[in-house]
Every structure is written in C-alpha cells, then in structure tokens.
Enzyme design. Structure first.
Site, PDB file in Angstrom:
ATOM      1  N   LEU A  59       0.812  -1.224   0.000  1.00  0.00           N
ATOM      2  CA  LEU A  59       0.000   0.000   0.000  1.00  0.00           C
ATOM      3  C   LEU A  59       0.843   1.271   0.000  1.00  0.00           C
ATOM      4  O   LEU A  59       0.303   2.360  -0.198  1.00  0.00           O
ATOM      5  CB  LEU A  59      -0.942   0.012   1.213  1.00  0.00           C
ATOM      6  CG  LEU A  59      -1.951  -1.134   1.301  1.00  0.00           C
ATOM      7  CD1 LEU A  59      -2.880  -0.923   2.503  1.00  0.00           C
ATOM      8  CD2 LEU A  59      -2.761  -1.275   0.028  1.00  0.00           C
ATOM      9  N   LYS A  60       2.131   1.147   0.260  1.00  0.00           N
ATOM     10  CA  LYS A  60       3.050   2.301   0.232  1.00  0.00           C
ATOM     11  C   LYS A  60       2.511   3.467   1.074  1.00  0.00           C
ATOM     12  O   LYS A  60       2.279   4.567   0.576  1.00  0.00           O
ATOM     13  CB  LYS A  60       3.310   2.762  -1.199  1.00  0.00           C
ATOM     14  CG  LYS A  60       3.896   1.686  -2.106  1.00  0.00           C
ATOM     15  CD  LYS A  60       4.142   2.225  -3.504  1.00  0.00           C
ATOM     16  CE  LYS A  60       4.672   1.154  -4.436  1.00  0.00           C
ATOM     17  NZ  LYS A  60       3.639   0.133  -4.785  1.00  0.00           N
ATOM     18  N   TYR A  62       1.865   6.658   3.211  1.00  0.00           N
ATOM     19  CA  TYR A  62       2.551   7.961   3.174  1.00  0.00           C
ATOM     20  C   TYR A  62       1.601   9.005   3.747  1.00  0.00           C
ATOM     21  O   TYR A  62       0.603   9.354   3.127  1.00  0.00           O
ATOM     22  CB  TYR A  62       2.913   8.302   1.734  1.00  0.00           C
ATOM     23  CG  TYR A  62       3.924   9.430   1.567  1.00  0.00           C
ATOM     24  CD1 TYR A  62       4.277  10.282   2.612  1.00  0.00           C
ATOM     25  CD2 TYR A  62       4.537   9.630   0.343  1.00  0.00           C
ATOM     26  CE1 TYR A  62       5.203  11.289   2.444  1.00  0.00           C
ATOM     27  CE2 TYR A  62       5.475  10.645   0.151  1.00  0.00           C
ATOM     28  CZ  TYR A  62       5.799  11.471   1.208  1.00  0.00           C
ATOM     29  OH  TYR A  62       6.717  12.469   1.033  1.00  0.00           O
ATOM     30  N   ASN A  66       1.536  10.032  12.941  1.00  0.00           N
ATOM     31  CA  ASN A  66       0.523   9.286  13.687  1.00  0.00           C
ATOM     32  C   ASN A  66      -0.485   8.603  12.779  1.00  0.00           C
ATOM     33  O   ASN A  66      -0.940   7.492  13.070  1.00  0.00           O
ATOM     34  CB  ASN A  66      -0.200  10.206  14.679  1.00  0.00           C
ATOM     35  CG  ASN A  66       0.629  10.475  15.921  1.00  0.00           C
ATOM     36  OD1 ASN A  66       1.429   9.637  16.329  1.00  0.00           O
ATOM     37  ND2 ASN A  66       0.448  11.641  16.526  1.00  0.00           N
ATOM     38  N   THR A  67      -0.842   9.253  11.686  1.00  0.00           N
ATOM     39  CA  THR A  67      -1.774   8.640  10.740  1.00  0.00           C
ATOM     40  C   THR A  67      -1.144   7.415  10.088  1.00  0.00           C
ATOM     41  O   THR A  67      -1.806   6.386   9.900  1.00  0.00           O
ATOM     42  CB  THR A  67      -2.201   9.655   9.666  1.00  0.00           C
ATOM     43  OG1 THR A  67      -2.830  10.768  10.309  1.00  0.00           O
ATOM     44  CG2 THR A  67      -3.175   9.038   8.677  1.00  0.00           C
ATOM     45  N   THR A 117      10.124   1.925  -9.217  1.00  0.00           N
ATOM     46  CA  THR A 117      10.881   1.420 -10.369  1.00  0.00           C
ATOM     47  C   THR A 117      10.323   1.918 -11.695  1.00  0.00           C
ATOM     48  O   THR A 117      10.902   1.664 -12.746  1.00  0.00           O
ATOM     49  CB  THR A 117      10.920  -0.126 -10.364  1.00  0.00           C
ATOM     50  OG1 THR A 117       9.600  -0.641 -10.196  1.00  0.00           O
ATOM     51  CG2 THR A 117      11.812  -0.635  -9.240  1.00  0.00           C
TER      52      THR A 117
END
Length: 226
Positions: A59-60, A62, A66-67, A117
């Site tokens: 899911l990467k 970002y 805290n979130t 990539t």
C-alpha cells in the site's frame, strides 16, 4: 532469494484462480492498492485460505507520522506478513510506525520504498531534486536507523543498500522480467541473473506470470533458478 507473485489482475476472481493454480509452491503473494481497495480485508482472508502463502500488502503508506502508525497498525492486524511505506515520509514517521508495531504481539516485516521502479533517472531528479543513487543511499540509512526491516528498490540498488546498512537488511525488488519479457511501464528492470548478482532477497514478478498460458510452469522455472 524468494519469489513474490504480484496479484494485479483485473478482478478478484482472476487473482484467486491464479492463486489456486499456484497452490503448493513456495512463494509469496503481493496484494497491491487496486486489489485491496476493491476487494478489502476479506480478500486477504481468502488468500490465506487458498494455501500456505505469505502475503505482502503493498500500500506504500505515506502520511503524517501518527496517521501512518494508525494505518500500519490496522493493516498489520489483518494477518499480512509484510507491509511497506514511503521512506520520503521521513525518519520521524518511520520511527513512529515502528514504535507502534513493535508493541504488537506479531508484527509484519516493514519495508520502505526508496524510489518507484517506474521512475527513470531524469524523472526521479525532476521530482526529488537529487540523484537517484544519493537519495537511495540516504533513504536506506534513514530506514535502517528507524528500525525497519528493509527496502523496496530496483535490483540495481540492492547491493548499495546492503553496503550502507547491513547484509541482513532486506531488499525486495519489483520490475523483474525473469526471461527478458517486455518492461511495460517499468523503467529500471532486471532479469533473474542480475537479481542474483545484486543480492536481491525478494523479487516481485507479475505480468510475466499471470499473462502466460501456464503460470505455474513459469513459477516453477523461476523457483528452479533462484
């Protein structure tokens, strides 16, 4: 080196059919953003029930620290074995995530994304205003200091990452075309020989497997060579 099969097909039924065909093979499954948003946590349960596969939820993450920690805790509790987040969220965010997850009884492996990539060198520099190699070095050191388990990176960055961290720091490498298949939308691609030479710990392979007439046979060929 371990094989991770990307479940990036157009529907849940297609992904599950592929998984059933691969039952009994020693590999990991990667669930990406589209599949997870469409099919939810129940899909993870179905994959767990389809065989003794380990699951990488890609899911990467970002967001603010805290979130990110809240989200990482939620996805960790659904039974996946590996998750990832963006290193560019910063060392404080990564440390916050690891503090939260280390309090769990069984946490997944946590990897940081260095550079997608799909980026070419010039595209990366246009976004990050730095060279790819210098940024990968910096992100790797930050992630290592924050207590993460490894990095998502191109095959060609794997050795560099281990040099600036240590040999046990995991490298998981997308963009692998085992037998010279089309690169598609990936820019920094590699074959199996390069992946082995560069000390990659995991390779992620999607289209060359699920677009093949015999996905199991391709997986078996890959497993024989790694």
């Amino acid at each position: 080196m371990r094989l991770c099969v990307a479940l990036d097909m157009a529907s849940k039924d297609e992904n599950l059919a592929l998984v059933r065909e691969l039952k009994g093979l020693d590999l990991w499954l990667k669930v990406g953003l589209r599949s997870y948003l469409r099919d939810g946590a129940k899909f993870i349960e179905e994959l767990k029930g389809a065989g003794e596969f380990k699951i990488f939820l890609d899911l990467k993450l970002y967001d603010i620290p805290n979130t990110m920690a809240d989200a990482a805790e939620v996805v960790s509790k659904i039974g996946v074995d590996m998750i990832n987040l963006h290193a560019s969220a910063g060392e404080r965010a990564m440390k916050t995530v690891m503090e939260r997850l280390n309090a769990l009884q069984n946490r997944p492996l946590v990897l940081a994304v260095s550079a997608l990539t799909s980026f070419s060198e010039s595209e990366f520099e246009a976004v990050y205003n730095d060279t790819l190699s210098r940024s990968v070095r910096k992100f790797s050191q930050m992630s290592f200091e924050a207590g993460l388990d490894g990095m998502v990176c191109s095959v060609f960055e794997s050795k560099l990452i281990k040099e600036v961290t240590n040999q046990n720091f995991i490298t998981l490498c997308p963009g692998v075309r085992p037998f010279g298949e089309s690169a598609g939308d990936q820019k920094r691609v590699a074959n199996l020989v390069s992946a082995k030479q560069e000390d990659s710990d995991f390779i992620v392979v999607g289209r060359p497997i699920y677009e093949n007439e015999n996905p199991r046979e391709i997986c078996e060929r890959i497993l024989e060579q790694i």
